[in-house]
Design a protein around this motif. Structure first.
Motif, mmCIF file in Angstrom:
data_model
loop_
_atom_site.group_PDB
_atom_site.id
_atom_site.type_symbol
_atom_site.label_atom_id
_atom_site.label_comp_id
_atom_site.label_asym_id
_atom_site.label_seq_id
_atom_site.Cartn_x
_atom_site.Cartn_y
_atom_site.Cartn_z
ATOM 1 N N TYR A 131 3.099 -3.033 12.668
ATOM 2 C CA TYR A 131 3.272 -1.832 11.850
ATOM 3 C C TYR A 131 3.893 -2.249 10.521
ATOM 4 O O TYR A 131 4.869 -3.002 10.490
ATOM 5 N N VAL A 132 3.318 -1.746 9.414
ATOM 6 C CA VAL A 132 3.832 -2.017 8.073
ATOM 7 C C VAL A 132 4.118 -0.676 7.392
ATOM 8 O O VAL A 132 3.193 0.099 7.140
ATOM 9 N N PRO A 133 5.396 -0.388 7.094
ATOM 10 C CA PRO A 133 5.710 0.866 6.406
ATOM 11 C C PRO A 133 5.135 0.898 4.990
ATOM 12 O O PRO A 133 5.017 -0.149 4.335
ATOM 13 N N HIS A 147 0.838 -1.199 0.000
ATOM 14 C CA HIS A 147 0.000 0.000 0.000
ATOM 15 C C HIS A 147 0.874 1.250 0.000
ATOM 16 O O HIS A 147 2.023 1.217 0.435
ATOM 17 N N ALA A 148 0.308 2.336 -0.460
ATOM 18 C CA ALA A 148 1.024 3.617 -0.500
ATOM 19 C C ALA A 148 1.023 4.306 0.859
ATOM 20 O O ALA A 148 1.635 5.354 1.020
ATOM 21 N N GLN A 149 0.341 3.732 1.844
ATOM 22 C CA GLN A 149 0.217 4.333 3.165
ATOM 23 C C GLN A 149 0.894 3.448 4.221
ATOM 24 O O GLN A 149 0.976 2.235 4.067
ATOM 25 N N ASP A 150 1.339 4.069 5.322
ATOM 26 C CA ASP A 150 1.731 3.306 6.493
ATOM 27 C C ASP A 150 0.478 2.628 7.036
ATOM 28 O O ASP A 150 -0.632 3.170 6.915
ATOM 29 N N GLU A 151 0.661 1.454 7.655
ATOM 30 C CA GLU A 151 -0.471 0.709 8.205
ATOM 31 C C GLU A 151 -0.161 0.206 9.607
ATOM 32 O O GLU A 151 0.985 -0.129 9.907
ATOM 33 N N ILE A 152 -1.195 0.120 10.409
ATOM 34 C CA ILE A 152 -1.131 -0.587 11.681
ATOM 35 C C ILE A 152 -2.235 -1.627 11.668
ATOM 36 O O ILE A 152 -3.390 -1.318 11.343
ATOM 37 N N TYR A 153 -1.874 -2.868 11.988
ATOM 38 C CA TYR A 153 -2.839 -3.955 12.132
ATOM 39 C C TYR A 153 -2.985 -4.287 13.611
ATOM 40 O O TYR A 153 -1.978 -4.461 14.304
#
Length: 105
Positions: A78-80, A47-53
């Motif tokens: 956390y996924v950069p 994804h083009a965005q940082d993500e938190i699962y």
């Protein structure tokens, strides 16, 4: 203030017959509920965005870049932005709260 109930969100996601339900989109972030059944494949692309699962329920492995770990209820990952990632070896139906920043398109 906006308040959401997980059971309501899950029912709405199932009614739309999808694995993902975006339930919030604001100027600087968005949030959704993602669900995969045991044994299912995760088709995600970076994804083009940082993500938190936040894992709400279930058990699986997740690979982010070159790192792999197991996750279960209460795990936070956390996924950069731009990093390949996917859930796999899903041994129990997985429900995951996802937060994107900036918001997903």
């Amino acid at each position: 203030m906006k308040v959401f109930r997980l059971d309501d969100l899950d029912a709405q996601r199932e009614a739309n017959q999808g694995a993902y339900l975006r339930f919030l989109r604001e100027r600087t972030m968005s949030a959704g509920l993602y669900a995969l059944k045991a044994g299912e494949s995760d088709p995600q692309k970076p994804h083009a965005q940082d993500e938190i699962y936040l894992v709400v329920s279930g058990r699986a492995a997740i690979t982010v870049g070159e790192e792999t770990t197991t996750v279960a209820r209460g795990s936070v990952v956390y996924v950069p932005a731009g990093t390949p990632h996917r859930f796999h070896h899903i041994s129990e139906d997985l429900r995951v709260m996802v937060v994107f920043s900036p918001p997903e398109s």
